[in-house]
Design a protein around this motif. Structure first.
Motif, PDB file in Angstrom:
ATOM      1  N   SER A 321       0.831  -1.202   0.000  1.00 49.12           N
ATOM      2  CA  SER A 321       0.000   0.000   0.000  1.00 49.12           C
ATOM      3  C   SER A 321       0.864   1.250   0.000  1.00 49.12           C
ATOM      4  O   SER A 321       1.841   1.342   0.740  1.00 49.12           O
ATOM      5  CB  SER A 321      -0.922   0.033   1.222  1.00 49.12           C
ATOM      6  N   TYR A 336      -5.684   3.098  -1.989  1.00 52.80           N
ATOM      7  CA  TYR A 336      -5.545   1.790  -1.354  1.00 52.80           C
ATOM      8  C   TYR A 336      -6.453   1.728  -0.132  1.00 52.80           C
ATOM      9  O   TYR A 336      -6.628   2.736   0.554  1.00 52.80           O
ATOM     10  CB  TYR A 336      -4.094   1.560  -0.910  1.00 52.80           C
ATOM     11  N   LYS A 338      -8.577   0.216  -1.977  1.00 49.24           N
ATOM     12  CA  LYS A 338      -9.405   0.246  -3.174  1.00 49.24           C
ATOM     13  C   LYS A 338      -9.447   1.671  -3.691  1.00 49.24           C
ATOM     14  O   LYS A 338      -9.560   2.620  -2.916  1.00 49.24           O
ATOM     15  CB  LYS A 338     -10.827  -0.229  -2.841  1.00 49.24           C
ATOM     16  N   GLN A 339      -9.349   1.840  -4.999  1.00 52.97           N
ATOM     17  CA  GLN A 339      -9.465   3.169  -5.571  1.00 52.97           C
ATOM     18  C   GLN A 339     -10.897   3.661  -5.428  1.00 52.97           C
ATOM     19  O   GLN A 339     -11.848   2.940  -5.741  1.00 52.97           O
ATOM     20  CB  GLN A 339      -9.084   3.161  -7.052  1.00 52.97           C
ATOM     21  N   ASP A 355     -18.523   3.301 -10.695  1.00 51.89           N
ATOM     22  CA  ASP A 355     -17.453   3.178 -11.693  1.00 51.89           C
ATOM     23  C   ASP A 355     -17.703   4.081 -12.893  1.00 51.89           C
ATOM     24  O   ASP A 355     -16.767   4.672 -13.443  1.00 51.89           O
ATOM     25  CB  ASP A 355     -17.319   1.726 -12.148  1.00 51.89           C
TER      26      ASP A 355
END
Length: 473
Positions: A321, A336, A338-339, A355
């Motif tokens: 990370s 980090y 997760k985007q 998304d």
């Protein structure tokens, strides 16, 4: 004694006491800048003659990448080990390019600077050599690009700044994470005010390198393992601080003013040394040493009342990370684990955007540099392409006389976290002051230009088969 006399003596006494208790300022900080390297446009170089010193993991990757940049010519290669220099020389000539002269041995780099006329010294050596090589390169008339960190002491950082100003030679630290794709996207968004005023940011280098630190071959003569004995602090802050510092316009509108660091004990390295020494005597010298702790957490405050958290852990068994987190008055982003992006304007202040929404933002805010060179960078490689984007951008700026994205003040400030964190940890997490390497110029320095204005004319040679290995994160 009359009252006037008593009042006079009282004032003198107070002034004397104040003079004694005022903090002693760093003489370097009090001096006015000789020349402001922020935004400096060096004379254009049609072709950049490059010398690369240190041909291990990072240096060999640099040689490979530079063979694809038409505006650069590798004229010299140097490493302590002659076989490494010969191997990279063969790689260059195998690509149909001019044969670079090679140097080897502990002092080969010094002879190289005397013998060969170069425009750019590219340094990929162990950390202890970064400052002396950077200074020598600039004094020899070359711009410098150096792997992180630029120095391991505040004094070294000041010296690099001074020499850069004196010689008017760029000294860029090769902080490749500033050129990663999500980091570049959030930088553009920050510039456009999408996140509002950024209040807090976080970055890190959390990467389990326990096996590599004890490898007999990966780090020459265990140099990186030895650094974990010498310095008890955040040894590798620049991957975390670089991208967020640019998003917060540090040194170009704000400046870091103080730091405090706290660290765990070591729970892995001493134990690993003992375990390995039972099987192999080569590890005996590392038994009984006091190692840097697992996790270092460093907190930084800026002049404008913002905060930054930087973490460092290279021994704990946990996923990789770099964190990269931005928290602003109008939005939030993190990379980090997760985007994700969250924006008040999208009515998603308490949750991440979908998304499809993120893709809309990506289309709108991806910087021109990434749109222009990103896909080619991925083909050439180097940490997913960010290494090549960094190298290409550097050469394009030098060829067109453009300011660099990272200047010597960034190199010094980001690197200074190493010794300042060591000082804070050593003083039971005491708050320490942060030097202003710009000497006040941060108030008027302008942010990094994310366009290709005046440049973008450096061509790329076609990608050929590459079997060279780089640490892929």
């Amino acid at each position: 004694m009359n009252s006037d006399r008593r009042d006079f003596l009282k004032k003198v006494s107070l002034l004397s006491a104040t003079a004694v208790t005022l903090p002693t300022l760093n003489a370097e900080a009090k001096a006015s800048p000789r020349f402001n390297m922020s935004g400096y446009r060096a004379p254009k170089l049609d072709k950049v003659r490059v010398a690369i010193v240190g041909l291990g993991n990072r240096g060999s990757g640099a040689v490979d990448r530079y063979t694809y940049i038409e505006g650069a010519e590798i004229v010299a290669l140097c490493d302590r080990h002659e076989d490494r220099a010969l191997k990279q020389q063969n790689l260059v000539t195998g690509r149909g390019l001019s044969k670079p002269v090679i140097y080897s041995g502990d002092n080969g780099w010094q002879q190289m600077l005397k013998d060969v006329q170069i425009d750019l010294l590219y340094i990929c050596t162990p950390w202890d050599w970064h400052t002396p090589m950077s200074i020598a390169g600039m004094k020899a008339g070359a711009h410098v690009a150096c792997e992180v960190p630029i120095g391991l002491s505040v004094k070294d950082c000041w010296e690099v700044v001074k020499v850069s100003e004196q010689t008017k030679k760029h000294c860029m630290m090769l902080e490749n994470c500033c050129y990663d794709f999500f980091e570049m996207l959030t930088l553009k968004m920050a510039r456009e005010g999408v996140f509002g005023e950024i209040i807090h940011a976080e970055g890190a280098y959390i990467h389990d390198l326990l096996d590599l630190n004890f490898s007999k071959t990966y780090y020459d003569d265990f140099w990186r393992l030895k650094e974990n004995i010498k310095y008890n602090g955040n040894l590798y802050p620049t991957h975390g601080i670089g991208p967020v510092a640019q998003c917060m316009n540090v040194n170009r509108g704000d400046v870091m003013t103080s730091l405090v660091a706290m660290q765990t004990d070591d729970f892995h390295m001493a134990e690993e040394a003992e375990r390995l020494a039972k099987e192999d005597d080569v590890y005996a010298p590392f038994v009984g040493k006091k190692y840097r702790g697992n996790m270092n957490t460093t907190l930084i405050r800026t002049q404008k009342g913002k905060t930054i958290m930087i973490q460092h852990d290279v021994t704990s068994p946990r996923p990789y990370s770099r964190i990269h987190l931005l928290s602003g008055t109008k939005g939030f982003a993190e990379k980090y684990p997760k985007q994700g992006i969250s924006l008040k304007s999208y009515k998603h202040g308490h949750s991440f955007l979908t998304d499809d929404m993120v893709e809309e933002l990506r289309e709108k805010y991806t910087p021109e540099l990434v749109k222009f060179i990103g896909q080619e960078a991925k083909k050439v490689g180097g940490h997913g392409g960010m290494d090549f984007m960094m190298d290409w951008r550097l050469i394009d700026c030098l060829r067109n006389g453009l300011p660099l994205d990272q200047d010597v003040y960034d190199a010094a400030a980001w690197s200074a976290i190493v010794p300042l964190s060591v000082e804070s940890v050593g003083k039971n997490s005491k708050l320490v002051s942060f030097p202003d390497f710009t000497k006040g110029a941060w108030k008027t320095n302008t942010p990094v230009d994310l366009t290709l204005n005046g440049g973008g004319n450096t061509k790329i040679r076609p990608k050929v088969d590459n079997k060279g290995k780089q640490l892929n994160v």
